[in-house]
Enzyme design. Structure first.
Site, PDB file in Angstrom:
ATOM      1  N   CYS C 156      13.268  37.985 -10.867  1.00 22.15           N
ATOM      2  CA  CYS C 156      11.818  37.900 -11.077  1.00 22.15           C
ATOM      3  C   CYS C 156      11.157  39.264 -11.228  1.00 22.15           C
ATOM      4  O   CYS C 156      10.045  39.357 -11.750  1.00 22.15           O
ATOM      5  CB  CYS C 156      11.164  37.095  -9.968  1.00 22.15           C
ATOM      6  N   HIS C 250       4.322  39.730  -8.336  1.00 24.63           N
ATOM      7  CA  HIS C 250       4.825  41.100  -8.283  1.00 24.63           C
ATOM      8  C   HIS C 250       3.951  42.021  -9.136  1.00 24.63           C
ATOM      9  O   HIS C 250       3.604  41.703 -10.262  1.00 24.63           O
ATOM     10  CB  HIS C 250       6.256  41.149  -8.835  1.00 24.63           C
TER      11      HIS C 250
END
Lengths: 359, 359, 359, 359
Positions: C156, C250
Site C-alpha cells: 500500500c 498514507h
C-alpha cells in the site's frame, strides 16, 4: 546495611517501573532479578531485547538505569532465597497464585498482581490509607505457617477512588459512590496492550472485570481490621470504567452521597488536613503532598498531573455540592496508574512496612 | 415547489454542516446564504477562503457540494425576506438575540444558537422527542406579534441525554440522573476551537456553562406543554462535562434512579419500541433506526457510531442494573454532536415542523 | 449473470473491506466465503465474534452489510471451485504461497498478499497505471499450466508513489526519487496491530521490510512488458518509512530528479490530463477523479482526503520546483491504504481485468 | 556574584520555559521579569491567570517554580537596565525588532525570536556547533555602537538539522540535503496554537515560511566567520515541513549527498567523536551526551527521546547508506523544540557566551 531485594517479572512493563523506582534507594538494594526461563542467564539489557528485531524493549520514560544493565536475570526457580530480605513481584496473576505463595513461606512479598487480593487473611494496602490493616500480616503468617507474607496493591483504578474517599468516608460517611473512570492506555499493558486502532480518536466503554474489582476493593480498603478480620466499609460503590486516548494516568468522575452534611470548602479542608498529617510523610518514595486539591476547574488534567511529584500525588478538582443527594459532593480525581497505582506505590508500601518493622 | 430557505452564518462550521445537510433536499432549497459583512459579495468558495493564506477553510468531511460553490454570500441585513420561507441560523448566541428576533417577525427560524432556548414561549425541540411542544409556537407568535417564530435546538450534550432519557422517563419515571460526559473536540468550535496542546493525550475536566445547560434543558425538553406553558419534567439532573481527545461525537456515562422497577431487558425493549414507533419515521433526514441498543459491552464507541446512519442514530450500550438505587439503571450513550445534535438535527426538526404545517 | 466470487480470509480486516467493496456490485456476486478452520461452519456474524468476549470484531466503518451476515463461512479447503468464477484473497503471505497457487490452477485470483509479487511471470497491477502488464497473465498461465492465474496488488505504500510517479516518469523521466512516508496505523493490521503505547503522541521511524518493497515494486510497476518479461523502469527509489498517529491513509513527501525540465504548472497539467484520459474511467469502483491536485498548500491532509471519492482518488499537493537537482520537483501525496491500496483497489483491478476479458 | 538577568515575554510559553530553565541556576539569577502592559504590576502567578476564567495558564510540565510566583511583572519599558547583566527575550518577532535593539544598546540580549537572525553582523548561534561565530558579536557592537548585543537562536527546525549536519559537513562535505520534517504541535505556539480539529488524526503538510528559514539558517550556521562576515556554507538544503500529532519534539528524515565517501559506521563514529569533544562540555545546561546515535532502527521516537537528558541531547538513528548519490547517507533525527531548540538552548548559549567572556 540495605535490605536485599529481588524483582520478579523484572523484564515486563511493571518490572521495569520497579527497576526505576528502586534506583539509588536508600534502604533497598536490588541484588537479584528474575523472569521467565526465556530470559534466564541473560544480562538485563540483553533480556529486554526482542529476539527477532534486536530492539530494546524499554517501556519506561528516560534511560535504563546503569545499575541494572549488567545484572544477570535468573529463572524464578533459581532465586537464592537465603540471600534475600524482600521480593517485589509483578508477575501475571495466574502464575502469582503459586509462585508468590512459594516465596512467602520465607520472605515478605509485595505484589502488584491480584492473586491474593481477596483472601481473608491478606490485607490490600495503600500506604497512607489503611496502614493499620498491615497487622493482618501477623495473622496471615500464623494461618499459613509462613515466615514471610504476601501483600498486594489494589487495582490501579481502585487506588485513586479509595485514596480520595478515605478522608470523606472518615469524616462524613459515604453511603453511595457513583464513579465513571477514563483510564489510560498504559493500564492495558504493553505486549501488545491496547491496540491503536481501538483507542485512537475513540473511547472503549468497557474494561473486563474492572468494575467488580473497584467495588469490592474499595470497601475492603476502607474497612476496619477487627478480631483478626477486615470488616468491609459500609460504602456502596457503582462504577463504569472506560478507556480513553490518554497515555498515563487515570481520571475519575465521582458523585458521592454522604451521611453527614458536606460542602466543597470543608471537603477541601479535609483533604488538606489529611495530607498534612499523612502517615507516610518522609518515606523515601512519599510525595511532598499526598493530595493536591485544585479550585481551578480545569484541573485535574492527566498531562499536567502526571508530572507532579513523580506521579505520587493524588489530585482532586471540581469539588462541588451534589444537590441530588440529601448530603453530597461531586469531584474529579487523577491518580497515576504507573506510579502511585503500581510499582512506585509498591515500593512506598514496602517502605511503610519496613518502618513498621514488618520487613 | 420547494420551500425557499436561507442559511445565516453559512461560512462557519455549523453553517457548513447546513450546506451539506441541505444538499439535494427534497423539500427545501437553499436560495440565499448570508454571513458577516466581511464575506458579503463573495462567492461561497471565495468567502470560506482564509484571506491571508488563501486556504479554503472547509471544515466538514468530503467535498464542498457543487450547488453552493458559486452562490453569492450576502450580508445578513441584505437577505430578501419576501423571497424566503424558512431560515436556518447558526450565528453566535450574542448576535442571535437581535438578528433571529428580527427575522422571526416574518419567517420561521430554526436555530442552533442558545439565544432563545430558555424563553418561556419558545420550545426547545428534538424531533422525535417532544414534537408536541411545537404547539407553543402558536403562542409565541401571538405573544410577540410575529408572523414567523424561533425554534432552537438544545445544547448538543443535552441532546443525547434527553433522547435516551425520554423512553425511560415515560415508562419508569426518573428521579435522579447522574451523568459524566466525554465530549468531542468538534463541540468546541473551530476557529480556533480547542487547542491541540490542551486536549492531545489529555482530558479537560471542565466545559464552561455546559453543566447548567444540560440540567435546565433536559427538564424543559422532557416537560409537558400545559396551559400554554411548558411545565418542566420532575427529573433531577447532575452532570460533570469533560472534553476528551475524540474528534466527533459525545459519549455519556449515565446512572439513573427510576421511580418504578426497571431492568436492562425491559429498558432495551423500551428503546426498541420507541424506535419502532418514532414520530419522525420517513422524514428525509430521519435515520432508519432512532435508537441502536447494543448488548456488546464494547459499544458505543465514537469512532464506530459516528458513521452509523449519518450520525442521526442515538446509540445506547452497557445497560445494567444500578443496585445503589431502589430502582435504577446505568448505561452509556453516544450522540453525534455535529449531526443529530447540530445542523442535520435542525434540518430534521424543520422537516417535522413542515409536516405539522408549522412551516 | 454476475460472476460468482469467493472471498478468502473473509473474517480479517482486509476481508471485511472486501465484504463492503463488493456490496451490491453490478458485476460480481459473493457466493462463497472462506476463512481458517476455526471459523468454518459459522455464520459470518458469528465467525467475526471474539469467542471469549462475545464481541463482534467488525473493523470497517459503518454497519455490516446485510448480505453477508447469514452466509456460512467454510474452510478454505471446502470451497466449491467449480461454482466460482473469481477469488479475492486477503490471506497472510506465508499461507498464500500454497493456497493461492492451488486455486490459480482453476480460477483467477486477485490478491492483496505479497506472495507472488516478485515472480517473473506475475504482474503486480495498479488499475489505471500498468494495465498493459496484464498481458503477462497469459504467459503465467502457459508457464505454470494453469487455467486461472494470480494477480497481486503492490504494497500500500508503493501504491501512492507508483501512481503519482507514473505521469511524471512518462513525460519527464525520473532518475532519482527520495521519499519519506508517514503511514497510517491501519496499515499495521489489527489483531493486535500497532500498539497504542507505541504510536500515541509518537512516531515510529521504521517499518520492517517496507522500504525494500517500495524500491523494487515501484520499478516493476513502472516497467515495460517486453518479450514476455517486465523490464523494470529506469528509476532509482530511496525511501524512509515511518508510522504516525493517523488512523487511515498514507502521506508521502517526495523529491524527484527528472531527466527533462519540469515545473509545478506542467506537472499539475500532466496529472490532470492523465486523470482525464484514465483507462479505468467508468468502472464501477473507479473514482470520478483519478488524481486530485491541490494548489492550496495545506493539502493533502489525511483526515480530509480519506473521505474524498471513497478513498479511491490519489491526492497530490505542494508541487514545487526542486532546485537541488538540474531538473526536479517535490510534492506530497496521499493514498488511502485501506481503499485504493487494498481491497477496493483489488475490486477495481478485477473490474479492469473483466473488461479486458481476462476474467 | 550571579549575573542578574531579566526575562522579557515571561508570561508566554517560551517565557515559562525560561522560568524553568533558570531555576536554581548557578550563574544566572532572575531579578526582573517583564511582559506586556496588561500583565504589568501583577505578581507572576496572577499575571499568568486568564482574566475571564481565573485559570492559571501554566504551559510547561510540572509545577511553577516557587522563586517566580511572587515576583512582580513589570512593563518592558520599566525594566531597570542598570541593575541587569543580561536579558533573555522571548517576545514576538515584530516587537523584537525595536525592543531587543533598544536593550542591546546596553546589555547582551539572547533571543528566541527571528528578528535579527538574518542581519549580516548578527551570529545565529547553536552552542556546540558554531561557537566561533560568537566573535561576530564584537563587530556587531562596533557597527551599531552598542555596549550590548543581540544573539538569536535559529528556528527550532533548523536546530536539529544544523546540529546533525555539522559533523558530516566538516568531515565529508555536504552537497545536497533533502529533508522532510514531522514537527510537534508545541512548535505552533499555544494561545491558541494549533487547533485540535486540524491536527488530531491528521498531518498538516505545510508550515508557513518554515522551509525558507531552514534553508537559509542552516547555511549560515555551518558557514565560516571570515573578514568580519559569515560566509554561508556550501550546502544546498531543500525541505518539506509538516505538522504531526506529536506534542513535543521535532523528527526529521534526512537524505544527504556528501562530497566524500561515507558509510553508516564512520558517520556514527563522527557523531560520537564530536560528542566526546564537544565545546560546551560541563556547562550547567549541557547534556552528558551531545549526540545519542542509535543502531536500533526503531529510534528516534519522540515520546522516548524527549525525556532523555532533559531534551538537550540530539538523537540520530536509521543511519544507512544512500545509494542514489555517488556518496551519501540517510538518517532520522530528533531534536526537542522546547528544550535544545528554545529557552533551555538559549540558556546554554548564554552559558557558552559567559565562558567566552562575552557576557
Amino acid at each position: 546495611m540495605k535490605k536485599r531485594v529481588a524483582i520478579i517479572g523484572v523484564t515486563g512493563a511493571v518490572g521495569q517501573e520497579f527497576v526505576v523506582s528502586l534506583k539509588d534507594h536508600p534502604w533497598f538494594e536490588v541484588t537479584q532479578i528474575a523472569a521467565s526461563p526465556r530470559s534466564a542467564g541473560k544480562k538485563y539489557l540483553e533480556a529486554i531485547k526482542d529476539p527477532n528485531s534486536g530492539i530494546t524493549n524499554w517501556q519506561v520514560g528516560g534511560n535504563i538505569p546503569d545499575y541494572i544493565k549488567d545484572m544477570t536475570v535468573v529463572s524464578i526457580d533459581d532465586l537464592k532465597i537465603d540471600e534475600l530480605d524482600l521480593i517485589f513481584s509483578s508477575i501475571e496473576t495466574e502464575e502469582a497464585k503459586e509462585i508468590e505463595a512459594r516465596f512467602a513461606k520465607d520472605l515478605p512479598v509485595v505484589s502488584t498482581s491480584s492473586a491474593f487480593r481477596y483472601d481473608e487473611d491478606v490485607p490490600m494496602l495503600i500506604p497512607g490509607i489503611n496502614d493499620e490493616q498491615a497487622d493482618l500480616i501477623d495473622i496471615q503468617k500464623k494461618n499459613r505457617n509462613w515466615k514471610g507474607f504476601v501483600v498486594p496493591l489494589p487495582n490501579c483504578t481502585t487506588t485513586g477512588l479509595a485514596i480520595t474517599m478515605k478522608p470523606l468516608y472518615e469524616k462524613y460517611g459515604a453511603k453511595k459512590v457513583l464513579m465513571t473512570s477514563m483510564q489510560a492506555i498504559s493500564g492495558g499493558g504493553r505486549a501488545p496492550g491496547v491496540s491503536a486502532m481501538d483507542v485512537t480518536d475513540n473511547i472503549i466503554p468497557y474494561i473486563p472485570k474492572e468494575e467488580k474489582k473497584v467495588r469490592i476493593e474499595t470497601a475492603k480498603i476502607l474497612g476496619k481490621l477487627k478480631d483478626g478480620k477486615i470488616e468491609p466499609a459500609d460504602i456502596k460503590v457503582s462504577c463504569t470504567c472506560t478507556r480513553v486516548p490518554v497515555i498515563d494516568g487515570h481520571t475519575e468522575s465521582v458523585f458521592v452521597e454522604t451521611s453527614k452534611p458536606i460542602d466543597p470548602k470543608s471537603a477541601k479542608e479535609s483533604y488538606e488536613e489529611y495530607s498534612k498529617n499523612i502517615s507516610i510523610a518522609g518515606l523515601p518514595s512519599a510525595p511532598p503532598d499526598y493530595f493536591a486539591v485544585h479550585e481551578d476547574p480545569t484541573r485535574p488534567q492527566p498531562r499536567i498531573e502526571r508530572e507532579v511529584n513523580n506521579g505520587m500525588t493524588t489530585t482532586v478538582g471540581r469539588l462541588e455540592e451534589e444537590p441530588l443527594f440529601d448530603h453530597g459532593i461531586k469531584y474529579m480525581l487523577f491518580s497515576h496508574n504507573k506510579k502511585m497505582g503500581s510499582a512506585t506505590g509498591a515500593v512506598l508500601l514496602a517502605e511503610m512496612l519496613y518502618k513498621k518493622g514488618k520487613i
